[in-house]
Motif scaffolding. Sequence first.
Motif, PDB file in Angstrom:
ATOM      1  N   GLY A 167      -5.883 -57.285   4.655  1.00 17.74           N
ATOM      2  CA  GLY A 167      -5.025 -56.148   4.962  1.00 17.74           C
ATOM      3  C   GLY A 167      -5.895 -55.029   5.507  1.00 17.74           C
ATOM      4  O   GLY A 167      -6.816 -54.561   4.827  1.00 17.74           O
ATOM      5  N   LEU A 168      -5.635 -54.581   6.745  1.00 20.24           N
ATOM      6  CA  LEU A 168      -6.522 -53.639   7.424  1.00 20.24           C
ATOM      7  C   LEU A 168      -5.759 -52.487   8.044  1.00 20.24           C
ATOM      8  O   LEU A 168      -4.732 -52.691   8.703  1.00 20.24           O
ATOM      9  N   ASP A 169      -6.257 -51.284   7.854  1.00 27.08           N
ATOM     10  CA  ASP A 169      -5.749 -50.099   8.534  1.00 27.08           C
ATOM     11  C   ASP A 169      -6.650 -49.859   9.740  1.00 27.08           C
ATOM     12  O   ASP A 169      -7.786 -49.396   9.590  1.00 27.08           O
ATOM     13  N   VAL A 177     -15.067 -53.520   3.821  1.00 25.66           N
ATOM     14  CA  VAL A 177     -13.884 -54.358   3.601  1.00 25.66           C
ATOM     15  C   VAL A 177     -13.814 -55.468   4.650  1.00 25.66           C
ATOM     16  O   VAL A 177     -13.599 -56.642   4.323  1.00 25.66           O
ATOM     17  N   ILE A 178     -13.996 -55.098   5.909  1.00 24.53           N
ATOM     18  CA  ILE A 178     -13.925 -56.086   6.993  1.00 24.53           C
ATOM     19  C   ILE A 178     -15.041 -57.118   6.850  1.00 24.53           C
ATOM     20  O   ILE A 178     -14.820 -58.323   6.964  1.00 24.53           O
ATOM     21  N   GLY A 179     -16.263 -56.638   6.591  1.00 22.92           N
ATOM     22  CA  GLY A 179     -17.401 -57.541   6.452  1.00 22.92           C
ATOM     23  C   GLY A 179     -17.222 -58.516   5.299  1.00 22.92           C
ATOM     24  O   GLY A 179     -17.586 -59.692   5.409  1.00 22.92           O
ATOM     25  N   PHE A 180     -16.654 -58.036   4.199  1.00 24.07           N
ATOM     26  CA  PHE A 180     -16.406 -58.912   3.049  1.00 24.07           C
ATOM     27  C   PHE A 180     -15.451 -60.031   3.444  1.00 24.07           C
ATOM     28  O   PHE A 180     -15.691 -61.206   3.137  1.00 24.07           O
ATOM     29  N   ALA A 181     -14.359 -59.701   4.121  1.00 24.33           N
ATOM     30  CA  ALA A 181     -13.361 -60.706   4.495  1.00 24.33           C
ATOM     31  C   ALA A 181     -13.930 -61.726   5.463  1.00 24.33           C
ATOM     32  O   ALA A 181     -13.703 -62.943   5.311  1.00 24.33           O
ATOM     33  N   VAL A 265      -6.977 -63.073  -0.752  1.00 23.04           N
ATOM     34  CA  VAL A 265      -6.445 -61.874  -0.105  1.00 23.04           C
ATOM     35  C   VAL A 265      -7.453 -60.742  -0.320  1.00 23.04           C
ATOM     36  O   VAL A 265      -7.913 -60.526  -1.446  1.00 23.04           O
ATOM     37  N   VAL A 266      -7.785 -60.029   0.747  1.00 26.82           N
ATOM     38  CA  VAL A 266      -8.769 -58.944   0.681  1.00 26.82           C
ATOM     39  C   VAL A 266      -8.101 -57.630   1.056  1.00 26.82           C
ATOM     40  O   VAL A 266      -7.489 -57.518   2.117  1.00 26.82           O
ATOM     41  N   VAL A 267      -8.219 -56.647   0.176  1.00 36.00           N
ATOM     42  CA  VAL A 267      -7.703 -55.306   0.450  1.00 36.00           C
ATOM     43  C   VAL A 267      -8.765 -54.290   0.050  1.00 36.00           C
ATOM     44  O   VAL A 267      -9.678 -54.588  -0.728  1.00 36.00           O
ATOM     45  N   GLY A 268      -8.647 -53.082   0.570  1.00 33.88           N
ATOM     46  CA  GLY A 268      -9.614 -52.036   0.262  1.00 33.88           C
ATOM     47  C   GLY A 268      -9.062 -51.018  -0.719  1.00 33.88           C
ATOM     48  O   GLY A 268      -7.859 -50.909  -0.923  1.00 33.88           O
ATOM     49  N   ARG A 269      -9.984 -50.266  -1.312  1.00 35.11           N
ATOM     50  CA  ARG A 269      -9.625 -49.171  -2.220  1.00 35.11           C
ATOM     51  C   ARG A 269     -10.621 -48.037  -2.015  1.00 35.11           C
ATOM     52  O   ARG A 269     -11.825 -48.242  -2.057  1.00 35.11           O
ATOM     53  N   MET A 288      -2.085 -56.578  -5.695  1.00 35.90           N
ATOM     54  CA  MET A 288      -2.628 -56.973  -6.999  1.00 35.90           C
ATOM     55  C   MET A 288      -1.563 -57.567  -7.909  1.00 35.90           C
ATOM     56  O   MET A 288      -1.814 -58.509  -8.651  1.00 35.90           O
ATOM     57  N   HIS A 289      -0.366 -57.018  -7.849  1.00 36.62           N
ATOM     58  CA  HIS A 289       0.679 -57.433  -8.782  1.00 36.62           C
ATOM     59  C   HIS A 289       1.578 -58.559  -8.263  1.00 36.62           C
ATOM     60  O   HIS A 289       2.306 -59.162  -9.047  1.00 36.62           O
ATOM     61  N   HIS A 290       1.550 -58.830  -6.965  1.00 39.15           N
ATOM     62  CA  HIS A 290       2.511 -59.799  -6.430  1.00 39.15           C
ATOM     63  C   HIS A 290       1.904 -60.922  -5.596  1.00 39.15           C
ATOM     64  O   HIS A 290       2.629 -61.802  -5.136  1.00 39.15           O
ATOM     65  N   SER A 291       0.605 -60.910  -5.397  1.00 36.00           N
ATOM     66  CA  SER A 291      -0.020 -61.951  -4.586  1.00 36.00           C
ATOM     67  C   SER A 291       0.056 -63.308  -5.269  1.00 36.00           C
ATOM     68  O   SER A 291      -0.047 -63.413  -6.498  1.00 36.00           O
ATOM     69  N   ALA A 292       0.210 -64.356  -4.463  1.00 38.75           N
ATOM     70  CA  ALA A 292       0.197 -65.731  -4.982  1.00 38.75           C
ATOM     71  C   ALA A 292      -1.186 -66.340  -4.927  1.00 38.75           C
ATOM     72  O   ALA A 292      -1.386 -67.473  -5.363  1.00 38.75           O
ATOM     73  N   ALA A 293      -2.177 -65.604  -4.396  1.00 40.76           N
ATOM     74  CA  ALA A 293      -3.557 -66.083  -4.281  1.00 40.76           C
ATOM     75  C   ALA A 293      -4.491 -65.074  -4.967  1.00 40.76           C
ATOM     76  O   ALA A 293      -4.094 -63.941  -5.233  1.00 40.76           O
ATOM     77  N   PRO A 294      -5.716 -65.475  -5.262  1.00 42.48           N
ATOM     78  CA  PRO A 294      -6.676 -64.514  -5.809  1.00 42.48           C
ATOM     79  C   PRO A 294      -6.808 -63.314  -4.888  1.00 42.48           C
ATOM     80  O   PRO A 294      -6.712 -63.431  -3.660  1.00 42.48           O
ATOM     81  N   VAL A 295      -7.035 -62.153  -5.475  1.00 43.71           N
ATOM     82  CA  VAL A 295      -7.104 -60.892  -4.716  1.00 43.71           C
ATOM     83  C   VAL A 295      -8.466 -60.244  -4.913  1.00 43.71           C
ATOM     84  O   VAL A 295      -8.915 -60.046  -6.043  1.00 43.71           O
ATOM     85  N   ALA A 296      -9.132 -59.927  -3.799  1.00 40.63           N
ATOM     86  CA  ALA A 296     -10.395 -59.188  -3.832  1.00 40.63           C
ATOM     87  C   ALA A 296     -10.112 -57.746  -3.438  1.00 40.63           C
ATOM     88  O   ALA A 296      -9.588 -57.489  -2.352  1.00 40.63           O
ATOM     89  N   VAL A 297     -10.442 -56.808  -4.326  1.00 43.09           N
ATOM     90  CA  VAL A 297     -10.287 -55.385  -4.044  1.00 43.09           C
ATOM     91  C   VAL A 297     -11.687 -54.833  -3.770  1.00 43.09           C
ATOM     92  O   VAL A 297     -12.548 -54.851  -4.661  1.00 43.09           O
ATOM     93  N   VAL A 298     -11.904 -54.370  -2.550  1.00 36.11           N
ATOM     94  CA  VAL A 298     -13.226 -53.916  -2.122  1.00 36.11           C
ATOM     95  C   VAL A 298     -13.225 -52.399  -2.036  1.00 36.11           C
ATOM     96  O   VAL A 298     -12.492 -51.810  -1.226  1.00 36.11           O
TER      97      VAL A 298
END
Length: 301
Positions: A167-169, A177-181, A265-269, A288-298
């Motif tokens: 997920g990218l803005d 965030v981009i590099g991690f994904a 799934v990768v998202v930023g914070r 974080m609350h609704h994903s069906a896959a593991p979520v990475a918060v960067v």
Amino acid sequence: MTRTITVGLDGSPESRAAAEWAAREAALRGLPLRLLHVWQPVPEPMAQAPLLGAETQAHWSERIPREAAEGLRLRHPGVEVLREQVVGRPYEALTKAAEDAELLVLGSRGLGGVGGFLVGSVGSLVVARAERPVVLVRAGEQAADEHEPDPAGIPSAATRYRPVLLGLDADKPHDSVIGFAFAEAERRSTGLRVVHGWAMPPYYVYGLASAPEVYHGIARQQAEALTQVLAPWREKFPQVEVFEESFGGSPSVRLVEASAESSLVVVGRRIRRTPIGAHIGPVAHAVMHHSAAPVAVVAHD
């Protein structure tokens, strides 16, 4: 000092699933796996009870990481497994541990038959405060869930990984965030799907009914902006096939829907170092609350 893939372990099904995911990630990265068990002693009056004495509590607290480590070494023979036990409040100890980790992995209860997470208070506090990437893994998560179905339509660890989802803005991109994904997609030899949701400027909203070309013009600009942001990353990771998706609206729903076909799934914070306190943005919170896959918060500045 070599960084580790650190996982919070308390013996629950969700923490065991997190430990298995962390072991697989450690193998992909060639890093040691650190099992961290936080022991929070019960109040003194309770500790004197026959079934909750200090010796009984210490026995079970030591047994959890020891048995988990033994099992992980058998199932992941190429991974160095370390274990550590600390005393304190879980969210404080885990947040501290994240400082020295390459990645912190936590378990989260699943919502029964509904895809998604039930993120407890400890997980939420750690995600909101840690400045290293934190991955949330649902109870019951299996290695096969991260892979494409086999010819019989059954997910299998022997098939290709599902794409990584980012997920990218595009208006406020962050390299961390981009590099991690991109790096996660490269490690998995899979593609990267990038979702960019955008909102119309307020001064355009009321004129859209009579000027649809305005919307389409802004949509093209946003799509071009996304392509420009990703261009240098495509050059840096030429083996990663990138799928771009830019649309008007919040990306939360699209990310949750696409998570069912993703390995991660990768998202930023945004990091807040102010008296206002820690914060998890609305997109990260929803995923974080609704994903069906593991979520990475960067976390990022």
